[in-house]
Design an enzyme around this catalytic site. Structure first.
Site, PDB file in Angstrom:
ATOM      1  N   LEU A  65      -5.255  -1.489  18.140  1.00  0.00           N
ATOM      2  CA  LEU A  65      -6.677  -1.433  18.490  1.00  0.00           C
ATOM      3  C   LEU A  65      -6.950  -0.248  19.408  1.00  0.00           C
ATOM      4  O   LEU A  65      -6.032   0.338  19.987  1.00  0.00           O
ATOM      5  CB  LEU A  65      -7.087  -2.742  19.176  1.00  0.00           C
ATOM      6  N   PRO A  66      -8.231   0.112  19.603  1.00  0.00           N
ATOM      7  CA  PRO A  66      -8.513   1.322  20.379  1.00  0.00           C
ATOM      8  C   PRO A  66      -8.072   1.262  21.849  1.00  0.00           C
ATOM      9  O   PRO A  66      -7.401   2.178  22.316  1.00  0.00           O
ATOM     10  CB  PRO A  66     -10.042   1.461  20.280  1.00  0.00           C
ATOM     11  N   THR A  96      -2.540   1.947  22.426  1.00  0.00           N
ATOM     12  CA  THR A  96      -2.285   2.602  23.716  1.00  0.00           C
ATOM     13  C   THR A  96      -3.293   2.046  24.709  1.00  0.00           C
ATOM     14  O   THR A  96      -4.501   2.284  24.573  1.00  0.00           O
ATOM     15  CB  THR A  96      -2.472   4.126  23.596  1.00  0.00           C
ATOM     16  N   LYS A 171       4.097   5.937  27.499  1.00  0.00           N
ATOM     17  CA  LYS A 171       3.118   6.550  26.582  1.00  0.00           C
ATOM     18  C   LYS A 171       2.067   7.368  27.345  1.00  0.00           C
ATOM     19  O   LYS A 171       1.717   8.480  26.935  1.00  0.00           O
ATOM     20  CB  LYS A 171       2.457   5.433  25.771  1.00  0.00           C
ATOM     21  N   LYS A 246      -9.403   8.842  26.838  1.00  0.00           N
ATOM     22  CA  LYS A 246      -9.028   7.488  27.264  1.00  0.00           C
ATOM     23  C   LYS A 246      -7.621   7.496  27.864  1.00  0.00           C
ATOM     24  O   LYS A 246      -7.378   6.950  28.942  1.00  0.00           O
ATOM     25  CB  LYS A 246      -9.088   6.537  26.062  1.00  0.00           C
TER      26      LYS A 246
END
Ligand code: NAD
Length: 299
Positions: A65-66, A96, A171, A246
């Site tokens: 998902l975003p 992420t 990440k 983001k």
């Protein structure tokens, strides 16, 4: 072969799910976008009407998902997916997101006796399509070991980074570095062009010199240098500027709360913000479009 529920079939999720089907797993899929579900059902997956339907009978649940709010809302919020997942199932979130949300969902899963790992990926949409992603995993070692045969169908490099949330920390550090070397690469290429070098020549030189980096190797930001790079298709597809922003926010928030200094990360975020705000569309372009900030004519 496993019965897998896959939730989130966007630029990354769709090719990852297709690779799981190719490896012989049974997939039930859900996305808020019906077109995304249709793409996967055309490839042999079973379409679910709701996320809670997708997880019925699943040995493994994967979400892509975003951002953190989508993951928290899916598992713990209104959908309360965690409650619908079988106790013996393994839950893999490859989105992420911030490490705190990953830890919150992992701990809620732990309370219910369910196995959850954060497993964000690197390698872009090409890596997702080719099944060569790198997975950075946070969570109990035993959960990680259970995930290996599933993740191997989607990636070629698996790393157990540490406890819950550590995959997300790895990440965000990786992507902050990616933003820094992409902006640096765009800047160096634009400087060379302005001073009379062709971008092909200077790219070739730097690839064999000490400026070599991943952006130059596989993701040249100048249009026409690499046939398969997003720069050569008007920066469409790939990894959106808004998603990079983001990730930079995740890194800078973590730096602020841990007292780490990230001056280069702050600069990269400012450059990406500036770029995103220059047109209504820049946020949706691939992140290598930062080259447009330096060279408007050529891009
Ligand atoms: P995307 O926007 O293309 O896909 C996200 C999908 O999730 C969409 O199809 C959306 O409809 C769906 N979705 C959102 N909320 C949902 C919900 N509650 N239930 C079901 N479906 C829902 O994004 P993407 O490029 O596939 O990226 C996914 C994640 O992977 C992000 O966290 C991103 O940062 C990360 N990532 C992306 C890349 C890349 O190159 N695109 C590379 C590495 C990591």
């Amino acid at each position: 072969m496993a019965q897998i529920a896959f939730i989130g079939l966007g630029n990354m999720g769709a090719p990852m799910a297709i690779n799981l089907i190719k490896a012989g797993h049974q997939l039930t899929v859900f996305d808020l976008n019906p077109d995304a579900v249709k793409t996967l059902s055309d490839q042999g997956a079973t379409a679910a009407e709701q996320a809670t339907d997708a997880v019925k009978g699943a040995d493994v649940v994967i979400s892509m998902l975003p951002a953190g709010q989508h993951v928290e809302s899916l598992y713990l919020g209104e959908t309360a997916l965690l409650n619908a997942i079988h106790t013996d199932a393994l839950i893999i979130d490859s989105s992420t997101i911030d490490a705190d949300t990953a830890r919150k969902v992992a701990s809620a899963a732990d309370v219910q006796g369910k196995a959850f790992i954060d497993a964000p990926v690197s390698g872009g949409t090409a890596g997702a399509a080719q099944g060569t992603l790198s997975f950075m995993i946070g969570g109990k070692k035993a959960h990680y070991e259970r995930a290996i045969p599933i993740l191997e169908a989607m990636g070629s490099n698996l790393f157990h980074a540490g406890d819950a949330g550590c995959g997300q920390v790895a990440k965000m550090c990786n992507n902050m570095l990616l933003a820094i070397h992409m902006t640096g690469t765009a800047e160096a290429l634009a400087l060379a062009i302005r001073n009379g070098l062709s971008p092909e020549t200077v790219s070739e030189i730097m690839l064999k010199s000490s400026g070599r980096n991943w952006s130059l190797e596989v993701y040249n930001p100048v249009p026409g240098i690499m046939e398969n790079a997003p720069a050569s298709r008007d920066y469409e597809g790939g990894f959106m500027v808004n998603l990079m922003l983001k990730d930079l926010k995740l890194a800078l928030d973590a730096a602020a709360s841990s007292g780490a200094s990230t001056p280069m990360g702050s600069l990269a975020r400012n450059l990406y913000n500036l770029h995103a705000n220059q047109t209504d569309n820049n946020g949706q372009l691939d992140f290598s479009s930062i080259f447009r900030l330096y060279d408007k004519e050529r891009s």
